[in-house]
Motif scaffolding. Structure first.
Motif, PDB file in Angstrom:
ATOM      1  N   THR A   8      24.570 -31.067  64.515  1.00 21.11           N
ATOM      2  CA  THR A   8      24.138 -31.501  63.191  1.00 21.11           C
ATOM      3  C   THR A   8      23.411 -30.395  62.440  1.00 21.11           C
ATOM      4  OG1 THR A   8      22.081 -32.411  64.092  1.00 21.11           O
ATOM      5  CG2 THR A   8      23.940 -33.904  63.870  1.00 21.11           C
ATOM      6  N   PRO A  11      25.984 -27.901  59.749  1.00 17.81           N
ATOM      7  CA  PRO A  11      26.158 -28.127  58.308  1.00 17.81           C
ATOM      8  C   PRO A  11      24.896 -27.858  57.498  1.00 17.81           C
ATOM      9  CG  PRO A  11      27.064 -29.954  59.540  1.00 17.81           C
ATOM     10  CD  PRO A  11      26.326 -29.098  60.510  1.00 17.81           C
ATOM     11  N   PHE A  12      23.745 -28.150  58.074  1.00 24.01           N
ATOM     12  CA  PHE A  12      22.488 -27.898  57.367  1.00 24.01           C
ATOM     13  C   PHE A  12      22.315 -26.409  57.094  1.00 24.01           C
ATOM     14  CE2 PHE A  12      17.933 -26.938  57.471  1.00 24.01           C
ATOM     15  CZ  PHE A  12      17.505 -27.716  56.409  1.00 24.01           C
ATOM     16  N   MET A  15      25.164 -25.240  54.546  1.00 28.98           N
ATOM     17  CA  MET A  15      25.026 -25.640  53.149  1.00 28.98           C
ATOM     18  C   MET A  15      23.776 -25.047  52.509  1.00 28.98           C
ATOM     19  SD  MET A  15      25.747 -28.840  50.844  1.00 28.98           S
ATOM     20  CE  MET A  15      26.870 -29.532  51.887  1.00 28.98           C
ATOM     21  N   TRP A  42      31.381 -27.500  52.476  1.00 27.72           N
ATOM     22  CA  TRP A  42      30.447 -27.939  53.506  1.00 27.72           C
ATOM     23  C   TRP A  42      30.333 -29.450  53.579  1.00 27.72           C
ATOM     24  CZ3 TRP A  42      29.147 -25.780  57.710  1.00 27.72           C
ATOM     25  CH2 TRP A  42      29.241 -24.402  57.810  1.00 27.72           C
ATOM     26  N   THR A  43      30.631 -30.148  52.510  1.00 27.34           N
ATOM     27  CA  THR A  43      30.685 -31.603  52.574  1.00 27.34           C
ATOM     28  C   THR A  43      31.824 -32.051  53.477  1.00 27.34           C
ATOM     29  OG1 THR A  43      29.770 -31.746  50.346  1.00 27.34           O
ATOM     30  CG2 THR A  43      30.879 -33.706  51.200  1.00 27.34           C
ATOM     31  N   LEU A  45      33.265 -30.133  55.831  1.00 25.56           N
ATOM     32  CA  LEU A  45      32.963 -29.669  57.173  1.00 25.56           C
ATOM     33  C   LEU A  45      31.896 -30.535  57.857  1.00 25.56           C
ATOM     34  CD1 LEU A  45      33.040 -25.791  56.751  1.00 25.56           C
ATOM     35  CD2 LEU A  45      34.719 -27.261  57.871  1.00 25.56           C
ATOM     36  N   THR A  46      30.985 -31.084  57.087  1.00 22.25           N
ATOM     37  CA  THR A  46      29.990 -31.996  57.652  1.00 22.25           C
ATOM     38  C   THR A  46      30.670 -33.260  58.181  1.00 22.25           C
ATOM     39  OG1 THR A  46      28.274 -31.181  56.179  1.00 22.25           O
ATOM     40  CG2 THR A  46      27.918 -33.355  57.146  1.00 22.25           C
ATOM     41  N   SER A  47      31.619 -33.778  57.423  1.00 23.59           N
ATOM     42  CA  SER A  47      32.354 -34.955  57.893  1.00 23.59           C
ATOM     43  C   SER A  47      33.146 -34.634  59.161  1.00 23.59           C
ATOM     44  CB  SER A  47      33.314 -35.437  56.806  1.00 23.59           C
ATOM     45  OG  SER A  47      32.596 -35.810  55.668  1.00 23.59           O
ATOM     46  N   THR A  49      32.401 -32.325  61.385  1.00 26.45           N
ATOM     47  CA  THR A  49      31.435 -32.146  62.469  1.00 26.45           C
ATOM     48  C   THR A  49      30.958 -33.487  63.013  1.00 26.45           C
ATOM     49  OG1 THR A  49      30.693 -30.084  61.467  1.00 26.45           O
ATOM     50  CG2 THR A  49      29.243 -31.080  63.097  1.00 26.45           C
ATOM     51  N   LEU A  50      30.685 -34.419  62.123  1.00 29.14           N
ATOM     52  CA  LEU A  50      30.246 -35.748  62.570  1.00 29.14           C
ATOM     53  C   LEU A  50      31.365 -36.497  63.290  1.00 29.14           C
ATOM     54  CD1 LEU A  50      28.075 -36.853  59.536  1.00 29.14           C
ATOM     55  CD2 LEU A  50      27.310 -36.079  61.779  1.00 29.14           C
TER      56      LEU A  50
END
Length: 66
Positions: A8, A11-12, A15, A42-43, A45-47, A49-50
């Motif tokens: 987690t 992405p932090f 971004m 990054w939005t 890529l965050t999805s 990653t989750l």
């Protein structure tokens, strides 16, 4: 298990950590200014990653067995 939750942070960092380096208008990528493309990228890529975290989490596999 706890190592999985460190995903987690990626992405932090991507971004917000690299945003000052991506803060420019040109070049245009897919018709968007670069900074806007960076946030959209990054939005997504965050999805992703989750979703990877969800598939790798052993607690989710326990629910399927019941």
């Amino acid at each position: 298990m706890k190592r999985l939750y460190f995903l987690t942070v990626i992405p932090f960092i991507g971004m917000l950590g690299f945003l000052p380096f991506a803060n420019r208008v040109e070049p245009f990528v897919l018709g968007m200014p670069f900074v806007m493309f960076w946030v959209v990228l990054w939005t997504v890529l965050t999805s992703a990653t989750l979703a990877i975290m969800y598939k790798l989490d052993p607690r989710n596999k326990e629910d399927e067995k019941k």
